[in-house]
Design a protein around this motif. Structure first.
Motif, mmCIF file in Angstrom:
data_model
loop_
_atom_site.group_PDB
_atom_site.id
_atom_site.type_symbol
_atom_site.label_atom_id
_atom_site.label_comp_id
_atom_site.label_asym_id
_atom_site.label_seq_id
_atom_site.Cartn_x
_atom_site.Cartn_y
_atom_site.Cartn_z
ATOM 1 N N LYS A 1 -3.269 14.416 -0.443
ATOM 2 C CA LYS A 1 -4.632 13.949 -0.448
ATOM 3 C C LYS A 1 -4.491 12.324 -0.386
ATOM 4 O O LYS A 1 -5.152 11.622 0.359
ATOM 5 N N GLU A 2 -3.476 11.949 -1.403
ATOM 6 C CA GLU A 2 -3.247 10.875 -0.864
ATOM 7 C C GLU A 2 -2.413 10.431 -0.330
ATOM 8 O O GLU A 2 -3.082 9.283 0.287
ATOM 9 N N ILE A 3 -2.085 11.042 0.625
ATOM 10 C CA ILE A 3 -1.464 10.766 2.099
ATOM 11 C C ILE A 3 -1.955 10.604 2.938
ATOM 12 O O ILE A 3 -2.588 9.513 3.419
ATOM 13 N N ALA A 4 -3.414 11.582 3.131
ATOM 14 C CA ALA A 4 -4.898 11.305 3.586
ATOM 15 C C ALA A 4 -5.370 9.581 3.101
ATOM 16 O O ALA A 4 -5.819 9.587 4.674
ATOM 17 N N VAL B 1 0.555 -1.146 0.271
ATOM 18 C CA VAL B 1 0.487 -0.166 0.250
ATOM 19 C C VAL B 1 0.625 1.104 -0.480
ATOM 20 O O VAL B 1 0.649 2.289 -0.548
ATOM 21 N N TYR B 2 2.128 1.507 0.599
ATOM 22 C CA TYR B 2 2.929 2.289 0.776
ATOM 23 C C TYR B 2 3.825 2.771 -0.846
ATOM 24 O O TYR B 2 3.576 3.695 -1.361
ATOM 25 N N ASN B 3 4.254 1.680 -1.324
ATOM 26 C CA ASN B 3 4.733 1.603 -2.817
ATOM 27 C C ASN B 3 3.656 2.086 -3.629
ATOM 28 O O ASN B 3 4.155 3.304 -4.540
ATOM 29 N N GLN B 4 2.189 1.969 -3.754
ATOM 30 C CA GLN B 4 1.456 2.393 -4.544
ATOM 31 C C GLN B 4 1.493 3.737 -3.980
ATOM 32 O O GLN B 4 0.859 4.895 -4.817
ATOM 33 N N SER B 5 0.672 4.313 -2.810
ATOM 34 C CA SER B 5 0.945 5.656 -2.718
ATOM 35 C C SER B 5 2.469 6.173 -2.923
ATOM 36 O O SER B 5 1.833 7.824 -3.660
ATOM 37 N N ALA B 6 3.708 5.863 -2.654
ATOM 38 C CA ALA B 6 4.458 6.568 -2.842
ATOM 39 C C ALA B 6 4.729 6.757 -4.628
ATOM 40 O O ALA B 6 4.700 8.153 -4.810
ATOM 41 N N GLU B 7 4.070 5.778 -5.560
ATOM 42 C CA GLU B 7 4.112 5.974 -7.056
ATOM 43 C C GLU B 7 3.302 6.945 -7.520
ATOM 44 O O GLU B 7 3.634 8.097 -8.496
ATOM 45 N N THR B 8 1.593 6.188 -6.807
ATOM 46 C CA THR B 8 1.122 7.970 -7.425
ATOM 47 C C THR B 8 1.048 9.339 -6.955
ATOM 48 O O THR B 8 1.156 9.770 -8.118
ATOM 49 N N ILE B 9 1.997 9.288 -5.923
ATOM 50 C CA ILE B 9 2.616 10.589 -5.743
ATOM 51 C C ILE B 9 3.723 10.862 -6.118
ATOM 52 O O ILE B 9 3.462 12.428 -6.967
ATOM 53 N N THR B 10 4.571 10.414 -6.994
ATOM 54 C CA THR B 10 5.280 10.545 -8.085
ATOM 55 C C THR B 10 4.877 10.987 -9.277
ATOM 56 O O THR B 10 5.803 11.992 -9.156
ATOM 57 N N ASP B 11 4.258 10.024 -9.476
ATOM 58 C CA ASP B 11 3.535 10.057 -10.708
ATOM 59 C C ASP B 11 2.891 11.788 -10.886
ATOM 60 O O ASP B 11 3.171 12.410 -11.685
ATOM 61 N N LEU B 12 2.274 11.944 -9.402
ATOM 62 C CA LEU B 12 1.757 13.674 -10.168
ATOM 63 C C LEU B 12 2.731 14.122 -9.936
ATOM 64 O O LEU B 12 2.146 15.109 -10.666
ATOM 65 N N LEU B 13 3.719 14.088 -9.353
ATOM 66 C CA LEU B 13 4.604 15.320 -8.833
ATOM 67 C C LEU B 13 5.294 15.487 -10.469
ATOM 68 O O LEU B 13 5.546 17.021 -10.926
ATOM 69 N N HIS B 14 5.655 14.241 -11.179
ATOM 70 C CA HIS B 14 6.027 14.472 -12.001
ATOM 71 C C HIS B 14 5.526 15.238 -13.401
ATOM 72 O O HIS B 14 6.043 15.513 -14.114
ATOM 73 N N ASN B 15 4.211 14.510 -13.269
ATOM 74 C CA ASN B 15 3.219 15.006 -14.641
ATOM 75 C C ASN B 15 2.841 15.907 -14.344
ATOM 76 O O ASN B 15 1.311 16.219 -15.581
ATOM 77 N N ALA B 16 2.896 16.650 -13.859
ATOM 78 C CA ALA B 16 2.030 18.368 -13.175
ATOM 79 C C ALA B 16 2.629 18.443 -15.132
ATOM 80 O O ALA B 16 3.732 18.612 -14.808
ATOM 81 N N SER B 17 1.274 19.144 -15.399
ATOM 82 C CA SER B 17 1.433 20.092 -16.563
ATOM 83 C C SER B 17 0.610 21.594 -16.416
ATOM 84 O O SER B 17 -1.361 21.523 -15.654
ATOM 85 N N GLY B 18 0.685 22.147 -17.463
ATOM 86 C CA GLY B 18 0.494 23.623 -17.356
ATOM 87 C C GLY B 18 0.386 24.995 -17.763
ATOM 88 O O GLY B 18 2.374 24.935 -17.991
ATOM 89 N N ARG B 19 -0.248 25.641 -18.524
ATOM 90 C CA ARG B 19 0.984 27.353 -18.404
ATOM 91 C C ARG B 19 1.788 27.438 -17.607
ATOM 92 O O ARG B 19 2.692 28.277 -17.546
ATOM 93 N N ALA C 1 1.056 24.342 -11.558
ATOM 94 C CA ALA C 1 0.652 22.640 -11.607
ATOM 95 C C ALA C 1 1.528 22.393 -10.720
ATOM 96 O O ALA C 1 0.438 21.212 -10.089
ATOM 97 N N ARG C 2 2.566 22.504 -10.486
ATOM 98 C CA ARG C 2 3.294 21.632 -8.876
ATOM 99 C C ARG C 2 2.444 21.838 -8.100
ATOM 100 O O ARG C 2 2.580 21.440 -6.980
ATOM 101 N N ASN C 3 2.191 23.137 -7.027
ATOM 102 C CA ASN C 3 0.888 23.830 -6.062
ATOM 103 C C ASN C 3 0.217 22.409 -6.482
ATOM 104 O O ASN C 3 0.333 22.108 -4.753
ATOM 105 N N LYS C 4 -0.762 22.445 -7.198
ATOM 106 C CA LYS C 4 -2.133 21.909 -7.750
ATOM 107 C C LYS C 4 -1.462 20.214 -7.503
ATOM 108 O O LYS C 4 -2.089 18.897 -6.688
ATOM 109 N N ALA C 5 -0.948 19.845 -8.647
ATOM 110 C CA ALA C 5 0.705 18.479 -7.986
ATOM 111 C C ALA C 5 -0.477 18.120 -5.913
ATOM 112 O O ALA C 5 -0.050 16.742 -5.888
#
Length: 181
Positions: free
Chosen positions: A84-87, A51-69, A74-78
């Motif tokens: 929220k994933e940690i919660a 479960v920890y690894n899955q959450s860590a992977e989700t968090i990494t994907d969120l931060l690495h894949n943030a995009s926007g103008r 975008a990073r703040n939103k990620a």
């Protein structure tokens, strides 16, 4: 969330095992978090580390894949989504050490890859990172044994030093070092 009435409790007790199984599986299909919680608690093959690894992977994907103008926004939103994933992880596992480790995982990613976004016109990402760091120090002090304080101190001190090195004003007080009792 509504309070469970005594009439509902009585009705559930009167259900047969097969009917209870059908209700639980139906609820798990509708709610992904309930599904994850039941999987973690009932399936022996699913461990806390999984479960920890899955959450860590989700968090990494969120931060690495943030995009926007504006990448700072975008990073703040990620970052908000990552918190929220940690919660979600905490609601599923009730593990305070894993929660603290995920906070530190986010901070490691930010300080390794995204400190360039601290310097932009919008200071929201810098402020959100500083708030996350403050929350992490409070979380470690409040929920973890003193031995963990010593374990986390060098890394947290390094993050605090990097935040204070920026000389950007914050609307709250951030300690200069992580105090260990």
């Amino acid at each position: 969330m509504p309070a469970i009435s005594s009439a509902l409790r009585l009705a559930v007790r009167q259900l047969s095992d097969k009917e209870k199984e059908a209700v639980i599986l139906k609820a798990a299909r509708r709610d992904a978090e309930l599904f994850d919680m039941l999987t973690y608690e009932l399936v022996e093959e699913v461990t806390l580390q999984d479960v920890y690894n899955q959450s860590a992977e989700t968090i990494t994907d969120l931060l690495h894949n943030a995009s926007g103008r504006n990448m700072s926004k975008a990073r703040n939103k990620a970052l908000r989504k990552a918190v929220k994933e940690i919660a979600r992880f905490k609601r599923i596992t009730k593990d305070p050490k894993g929660e603290a480790d995920l906070h530190l995982h986010i901070l490691r990613l930010i300080f390794e890859y995204y400190t360039s976004h601290f310097e932009g016109y919008y200071k929201s990402f810098f402020t959100a990172t500083a708030r996350l760091l403050l929350k992490t120090t409070q979380l470690i002090r409040k929920n973890l044994h003193e031995d963990y304080h010593l374990e986390y101190k060098p890394e947290v001190d390094h993050f605090l030093q990097q935040i204070h090195h920026r000389n950007q004003p914050l609307s709250f007080q951030l300690p200069y070092v992580f105090e260990v009792d």
